[in-house]
Design a protein around this motif. Structure first.
Motif, PDB file in Angstrom:
ATOM      1  N   LEU A   1       0.839  -1.185   0.000  1.00 47.25           N
ATOM      2  CA  LEU A   1       0.000   0.000   0.000  1.00 47.25           C
ATOM      3  C   LEU A   1       0.879   1.241   0.000  1.00 47.25           C
ATOM      4  CD1 LEU A   1      -2.811  -1.006   2.514  1.00 47.25           C
ATOM      5  CD2 LEU A   1      -2.917  -1.001   0.015  1.00 47.25           C
ATOM      6  N   CYS A   2       0.332   2.342  -0.483  1.00 44.61           N
ATOM      7  CA  CYS A   2       1.111   3.575  -0.582  1.00 44.61           C
ATOM      8  C   CYS A   2       1.293   4.218   0.787  1.00 44.61           C
ATOM      9  CB  CYS A   2       0.421   4.555  -1.529  1.00 44.61           C
ATOM     10  SG  CYS A   2      -1.145   5.213  -0.885  1.00 44.61           S
TER      11      CYS A   2
ATOM     12  N   PRO B   1       0.667   7.045   3.473  1.00 45.76           N
ATOM     13  CA  PRO B   1      -0.580   7.793   3.717  1.00 45.76           C
ATOM     14  C   PRO B   1      -0.637   9.145   3.015  1.00 45.76           C
ATOM     15  CG  PRO B   1       0.188   6.786   5.753  1.00 45.76           C
ATOM     16  CD  PRO B   1       1.255   6.531   4.720  1.00 45.76           C
TER      17      PRO B   1
ATOM     18  N   ARG C   1      -2.292   8.825  -0.459  1.00 41.99           N
ATOM     19  CA  ARG C   1      -3.573   8.113  -0.546  1.00 41.99           C
ATOM     20  C   ARG C   1      -4.564   8.816  -1.470  1.00 41.99           C
ATOM     21  NH1 ARG C   1      -4.743   6.182   5.138  1.00 41.99           N
ATOM     22  NH2 ARG C   1      -2.908   4.910   4.665  1.00 41.99           N
ATOM     23  N   HIS C   2      -4.386  10.121  -1.652  1.00 47.36           N
ATOM     24  CA  HIS C   2      -5.284  10.840  -2.565  1.00 47.36           C
ATOM     25  C   HIS C   2      -5.046  10.427  -4.019  1.00 47.36           C
ATOM     26  CE1 HIS C   2      -1.527  13.096  -2.643  1.00 47.36           C
ATOM     27  NE2 HIS C   2      -1.911  13.668  -3.758  1.00 47.36           N
TER      28      HIS C   2
ATOM     29  N   TYR D   1      -3.585   7.048  -4.862  1.00 52.64           N
ATOM     30  CA  TYR D   1      -3.739   5.604  -5.041  1.00 52.64           C
ATOM     31  C   TYR D   1      -4.903   5.003  -4.252  1.00 52.64           C
ATOM     32  CZ  TYR D   1       1.029   6.270  -6.757  1.00 52.64           C
ATOM     33  OH  TYR D   1       2.140   6.704  -7.441  1.00 52.64           O
ATOM     34  N   LYS D   2      -5.444   5.750  -3.298  1.00 55.42           N
ATOM     35  CA  LYS D   2      -6.526   5.273  -2.436  1.00 55.42           C
ATOM     36  C   LYS D   2      -6.090   3.980  -1.725  1.00 55.42           C
ATOM     37  CE  LYS D   2     -10.038   7.693  -5.086  1.00 55.42           C
ATOM     38  NZ  LYS D   2      -9.069   8.433  -5.914  1.00 55.42           N
ATOM     39  N   SER D   3      -6.875   2.910  -1.809  1.00 52.95           N
ATOM     40  CA  SER D   3      -6.533   1.683  -1.080  1.00 52.95           C
ATOM     41  C   SER D   3      -5.943   0.615  -1.992  1.00 52.95           C
ATOM     42  CB  SER D   3      -7.770   1.133  -0.366  1.00 52.95           C
ATOM     43  OG  SER D   3      -8.784   0.832  -1.315  1.00 52.95           O
TER      44      SER D   3
END
Length: 340
Positions: A299-300, A302, A305-306, A308-310
């Motif tokens: 996961l990326c 934090p 996150r805008h 790649y999201k989840s």
């Protein structure tokens, strides 16, 4: 009188000492300015000086003429501003759509990955299990209508490839009626920046998700497979370029790379979706692996996150700065400062 009469009756002027000092001082100041500018230019040039560092080797090359259908392995490819090309096969320049123009991919129809594509004598040939081989001209008749299509919510055109291939695809997938369309050079491409803001305004694609080129390393695949009970293939991830001789996920950090005479710029990592769970040999969607395992460790940050999201990250997208030709076996380089 500040002069001296010469033998020819001429007056020879002797400069006052103050003039000499002022002239000398001005000359020194001018020389200092020139030297200072030269040194400043030198420092700036040194700051820009870079060298190429080898980071890997091209192991495999793939072109995916029809979006979501089987990739075509090639030994050599032209890298255009809009992706890889091998002869008349251009990467994701054909698209399966619903009759209303909305795209259809292996996310909705997993068995699309079983359709093989080739090209000979100006004909795009489609083959699939228990189906008769079908050929469609690459250059379609002008009478074929241009359809308005939707790819990830964005408008783009495609020329309809005809009823015969539409029926062939519909029969193989046992689905609602589908069409096949072809993107032509005169059509308006999609802007990558409208999909992900980190691309440049000059980066454009036809039917790929967002980028002209996707690169994955062999080491990243090997790392993932050490964590899976059932191993997956590189075909699960559909890259254009598979690179060997580098460490796992090193491609995440590549910013400006050179392969052959091609220059590319790294943009964003590839956020993975359920399509990775489609078995490329059977066309069956698992819906879990390898996606769940990737989510456990890829996961990326934090702060991203805008973007790649989840979705877990696997591979990196590249835009093309200089077009040219690449081959299997070509070394892969990246630009680094001279002091590295």
């Amino acid at each position: 009188m500040s002069g001296e009469r010469g033998g020819l009756g001429l007056v020879l002027r002797v400069p006052r000492p103050g003039w000499l000092w002022r002239g000398a001082a001005a000359a020194l100041l001018a020389l200092g300015a020139v030297l200072g500018a030269w040194r400043w230019a030198g420092w700036r040039a040194a700051g820009r000086r870079r060298r190429l560092q080898r980071i890997g080797t091209v192991l495999r090359l793939f072109v995916y003429p029809v979006k979501s259908c089987r990739g075509v392995p090639v030994g050599l490819a032209q890298v255009t501003a809009m992706g890889l090309r091998s002869g008349e096969l251009r990467d994701r320049f054909w698209l399966v759509t619903k009759e209303d123009g909305h795209m259809v991919t292996a996310r909705q129809e997993p068995r699309l990955v079983l359709i093989s594509v080739s090209c000979e004598d100006g004909q795009l040939a489609l083959e699939a299990p228990e189906m008769k081989r079908l050929c469609v001209p690459v250059k379609l008749p002008r009478k074929n209508p241009v359809r308005n299509c939707r790819v990830f919510g964005m408008d783009i055109q495609g020329r309809d490839c005809g009823d015969e291939v539409a029926q062939w695809i519909t029969t193989f997938l046992n689905s609602e009626p589908y069409r096949l369309v072809h993107f032509e050079p005169s059509m308006l491409p999609r802007k990558s920046k409208d999909i992900i803001n980190l691309f440049r305004t000059t980066d454009e694609v036809a039917y790929p998700d967002c980028s002209p080129v996707l690169i994955v390393s062999e080491a990243s695949l090997d790392d993932l497979n050490t964590r899976l009970e059932k191993k997956v293939k590189i075909e699960n991830f559909r890259p254009n370029i598979l690179v060997t001789d580098c460490s796992a996920f090193e491609e995440d950090t590549w910013e400006e790379i050179v392969i052959g005479n091609v220059k590319m710029k790294g943009t964003v990592c590839c956020a993975r979706c359920i399509l990775t769970t489609v078995n490329p040999d059977t066309g069956v969607m698992d819906r879990k692996e390898p996606l769940e395992t990737l989510k456990s460790y890829r996961l990326c940050d934090p702060s991203e996150r805008h973007i790649y999201k989840s979705s877990p990250l696997f591979g990196r997208y590249f835009a093309v700065d200089k077009t040219g030709t690449i081959r299997v076996g070509d070394p892969v380089y990246k630009w680094v400062p001279v002091d590295q």
